[in-house]
Design a protein around this motif. Structure first.
Motif, PDB file in Angstrom:
ATOM      1  N   ARG A 151       0.846  -1.202   0.000  1.00  0.00           N
ATOM      2  CA  ARG A 151       0.000   0.000   0.000  1.00  0.00           C
ATOM      3  C   ARG A 151       0.879   1.249   0.000  1.00  0.00           C
ATOM      4  O   ARG A 151       1.677   1.454  -0.892  1.00  0.00           O
ATOM      5  N   ASN A 152       0.742   2.114   0.992  1.00  0.00           N
ATOM      6  CA  ASN A 152       1.497   3.361   1.019  1.00  0.00           C
ATOM      7  C   ASN A 152       2.860   3.233   1.695  1.00  0.00           C
ATOM      8  O   ASN A 152       3.585   4.225   1.817  1.00  0.00           O
ATOM      9  N   LYS A 159       5.331   0.446  -6.366  1.00  0.00           N
ATOM     10  CA  LYS A 159       3.879   0.444  -6.538  1.00  0.00           C
ATOM     11  C   LYS A 159       3.508   0.299  -8.016  1.00  0.00           C
ATOM     12  O   LYS A 159       2.656  -0.496  -8.397  1.00  0.00           O
ATOM     13  N   SER A 193       0.110   4.490   5.818  1.00  0.00           N
ATOM     14  CA  SER A 193       0.890   5.696   5.587  1.00  0.00           C
ATOM     15  C   SER A 193       2.334   5.365   5.237  1.00  0.00           C
ATOM     16  O   SER A 193       2.878   4.347   5.675  1.00  0.00           O
ATOM     17  N   THR A 199      -0.240   9.930   4.014  1.00  0.00           N
ATOM     18  CA  THR A 199      -0.520   8.870   3.041  1.00  0.00           C
ATOM     19  C   THR A 199       0.761   8.560   2.271  1.00  0.00           C
ATOM     20  O   THR A 199       1.545   7.735   2.661  1.00  0.00           O
ATOM     21  N   MET A 200       0.967   9.263   1.147  1.00  0.00           N
ATOM     22  CA  MET A 200       2.173   9.111   0.334  1.00  0.00           C
ATOM     23  C   MET A 200       2.705  10.484  -0.038  1.00  0.00           C
ATOM     24  O   MET A 200       1.934  11.426  -0.224  1.00  0.00           O
TER      25      MET A 200
END
Length: 218
Positions: A151-152, A159, A193, A199-200
């Motif tokens: 995820r982040n 990603k 996060s 988040t990013m």
């Protein structure tokens, strides 16, 4: 003349998405109503966050989410950093992925899929490498292969690598696997996060070998 397997897979995925989105909207209708009321009470209006995002082949659509941040601005009218605008309630919505539930409407309209590369900001489009841009060869998803593999908490480059891998290997069975992994990840609240970010951090583009040579040259 029979349809090609790839075309049949796309049709199956589309049918599965719309049927599943319809059922999930019915199941989560009470949750959607409660979340909407709490967002209006604790964060104010509008309840929904709407933003243009690139979808399949870069075609724009309006993505729908629950708001998770306040509309706080500085003396110049510039929005404050995300960390200052994200409330505890907004953080809870994100941690439980409840802010993503309105995207089921995007799935029902055929703009998104349950599973696929996440739809990112429009301004990232010119920053992708040709390989990274292949992530738009599939419909964007509420969850995806990158989301269940970090995820982040992983880099943008990793990603996008995972997104492209999904585009090349997408299937109904893989989607079901990702959905199951997503449920487990939501329970564990993993990868919400990036380090030192809500988040990013913004994607600034991937440095190529040519860029490195240019930076080293006098």
């Amino acid at each position: 003349m029979s349809q090609r397997p790839a075309e049949e897979s796309v049709i199956q995925k589309s049918i599965f998405d719309r049927v599943a989105a319809s059922l999930l909207l019915l199941i989560f209708a009470p949750v959607l109503v409660v979340c909407g009321l709490l967002v209006a009470l604790l964060l104010g209006r509008p309840v929904f966050f709407r933003q243009a995002r690139p979808g399949l082949h870069g075609k724009m659509f309006c993505m729908l989410k629950f708001r998770t941040m306040l509309n706080a601005v500085d003396e110049n009218g510039t929005p404050l950093p995300d960390a200052q605008r994200l409330t505890r309630f907004g953080g809870f919505l994100r941690a439980c992925s409840l802010d993503e539930l309105p995207e089921l409407w995007n799935v029902l309209r055929g703009q998104m899929s349950l599973v696929g590369p996440r739809p990112l900001l429009v301004e990232y489009l010119p920053k992708y490498s040709p390989e990274q841009a292949r992530r738009h060869d599939a419909k964007p998803g509420i969850t995806g292969w990158a989301q269940v593999n970090g995820r982040n908490a992983i880099s943008w480059e990793k990603k996008f690598e995972l997104d492209v891998w999904y585009v090349e290997h997408q299937s109904l069975m893989l989607d079901l696997k990702i959905l199951c992994m997503t449920l487990w990840q939501v329970v564990r609240r993993d990868g919400i996060s990036a380090t030192e970010h809500v988040t990013m951090p913004p994607f600034e583009g991937t440095a190529t070998e040519a860029d490195s040579v240019e930076e080293l040259s006098p």
